[in-house]
Design a protein around this motif. Structure first.
Motif, short mmCIF file in Angstrom:
data_model
loop_
_atom_site.label_atom_id
_atom_site.label_comp_id
_atom_site.label_asym_id
_atom_site.label_seq_id
_atom_site.Cartn_x
_atom_site.Cartn_y
_atom_site.Cartn_z
N GLN A 126 9.70 12.09 -3.35
CA GLN A 126 9.52 11.56 -2.00
C GLN A 126 10.85 11.02 -1.47
OE1 GLN A 126 6.50 8.55 -1.70
NE2 GLN A 126 7.09 7.92 0.36
N ASP A 158 0.84 -1.21 0.00
CA ASP A 158 0.00 0.00 0.00
C ASP A 158 0.87 1.25 0.00
OD1 ASP A 158 -2.65 1.35 0.31
OD2 ASP A 158 -1.79 1.97 2.24
N ASP A 159 1.99 1.22 0.75
CA ASP A 159 2.90 2.37 0.75
C ASP A 159 3.61 2.52 -0.59
OD1 ASP A 159 2.29 3.01 3.38
OD2 ASP A 159 3.85 1.69 4.20
N VAL A 177 2.48 1.84 -3.64
CA VAL A 177 1.62 2.45 -4.66
C VAL A 177 1.42 3.94 -4.42
CG1 VAL A 177 0.43 0.27 -5.09
CG2 VAL A 177 -0.49 1.85 -3.40
N LYS A 178 1.77 4.41 -3.23
CA LYS A 178 1.62 5.84 -2.92
C LYS A 178 2.91 6.62 -3.17
CE LYS A 178 -1.89 4.98 0.63
NZ LYS A 178 -2.22 5.06 2.08
N PHE A 179 3.96 5.94 -3.69
CA PHE A 179 5.20 6.65 -3.99
C PHE A 179 4.93 7.77 -4.99
CE2 PHE A 179 8.47 3.04 -3.04
CZ PHE A 179 8.23 3.22 -1.69
N HIS A 180 5.67 8.90 -4.85
CA HIS A 180 5.56 10.00 -5.79
C HIS A 180 6.93 10.62 -6.02
CE1 HIS A 180 5.06 11.80 -1.75
NE2 HIS A 180 5.80 12.77 -2.24
#
Length: 313
Positions: free
Chosen positions: A259, A250-251, A253-256
């Protein structure tokens, strides 16, 4: 009169039918002795880098027995692995008695043999089961290497059992070859039983009937020098791992972009130098002529790495 009704092709196959019915004769399969000796030697070499004390394996005997008769005396007193041989479409058993397991645990975790052998009947602990699972993987590779040249077979550990009644690889009355391999370490030892059904070895009868060993005297020195030269010039890929961090999917897929992922490493943290997923050295990170550089600090303790891998399972 009955033979007159058998066609020519069937007559040619009769010797094979008779051999199948009679089973495997150890005396007529001398290559089995060579294969099991090779496995014992390979087990000895495989454990040398990771055991705290020398461990020696030797073949104590090879017999023809029924599967049920071999394992019936070891209920709750052994641990076994069922190995699947895909090329044979057959399963075999490697069984370790209680003394073998306790001796290996002491050898792997640094005992000097001063304490008396553990003589108590109890269930195997989780650490002991993890240890033998890792050993079964090594023993399977040793057996695969021993059969090389006779049969191109691979052995995969399918499951590990402590209940001998669960070791179903066929009918309990089926005949099998049983090799008894002895372990000697810390002034004590144990027994390994390698159980291979006749049905798996029947197709290999002709190859097992002749001893085939390599003759080191026939080696060409020029070929050996060329091989050494080529090996030394072979390029390998090295990877330096400073730190690792476990995160959830879950973490991920939240990479941007932009970061920052924090690590626990510091400039003084030693990095692992790896090749082909094998840890080789611990290194210090620095700079040389404007490039990142690695300075070897310590070799990797293979025994410690092996034990840590078992405990982390």
């Amino acid at each position: 009169m009955m033979m007159e009704n058998v066609d020519v092709d069937q007559r040619k196959q009769l010797p094979n039918y008779l051999l199948d019915a009679a089973g495997i004769s150890i005396e007529r399969m001398p290559m089995l002795n060579v294969i099991f000796d090779r496995m014992a030697a390979s087990c000895t070499d495989s454990l040398q880098p990771i055991a705290g004390t020398p461990c020696y394996f030797s073949v104590n005997g090879i017999t023809n027995d029924r599967v049920g008769d071999i394992i019936k005396d070891y209920e709750a007193n052994a641990v076994a692995a069922v190995l699947y041989a895909e090329q044979w479409d057959s399963r075999i058993i490697i069984m370790l008695d209680r003394d073998f397991v306790f001796t290996m645990v002491e050898a792997m975790f640094g005992s000097d043999g001063a304490e008396p052998p553990l003589d108590v009947e109890r269930t195997f602990s989780n650490i002991e089961i993890r240890l033998v699972q890792a050993l079964f993987e090594r023993f399977a590779k040793a057996l695969q290497s021993a059969f090389a040249g006779t049969s191109n077979v691979t052995f995969r550990v399918e499951r590990v059992e402590t209940a001998m009644a669960s070791l179903a690889i066929g009918r309990s009355g089926n005949m099998s070859i049983c090799a008894n391999i002895m372990l000697q370490a810390l002034y004590r030892g144990g027994q390994m039983f390698l159980i291979i059904p006749h049905s798996a070895l029947n197709p290999l009868r002709q190859k097992l009937a002749h001893v085939v060993v390599s003759d080191g005297r026939a080696a060409d020195p020029r070929w050996r020098e060329q091989m050494e030269s080529e090996v030394q010039r072979t390029e390998v890929t090295l990877s330096a791992v400073l730190d690792e961090k476990m995160i959830s999917l879950d973490d991920v897929v939240k990479f941007h972009v932009g970061q920052v992922i924090e690590l626990e490493a510091t400039p003084r943290t030693l990095a692992r130098l790896e090749s082909n997923n094998q840890v080789l050295f611990w290194c210090q990170i620095g700079q040389l002529d404007g490039y990142y550089a690695m300075q070897v600090a310590d070799p990797v303790d293979q025994k410690r790495e092996f034990v840590d891998d078992i405990l982390s399972r």
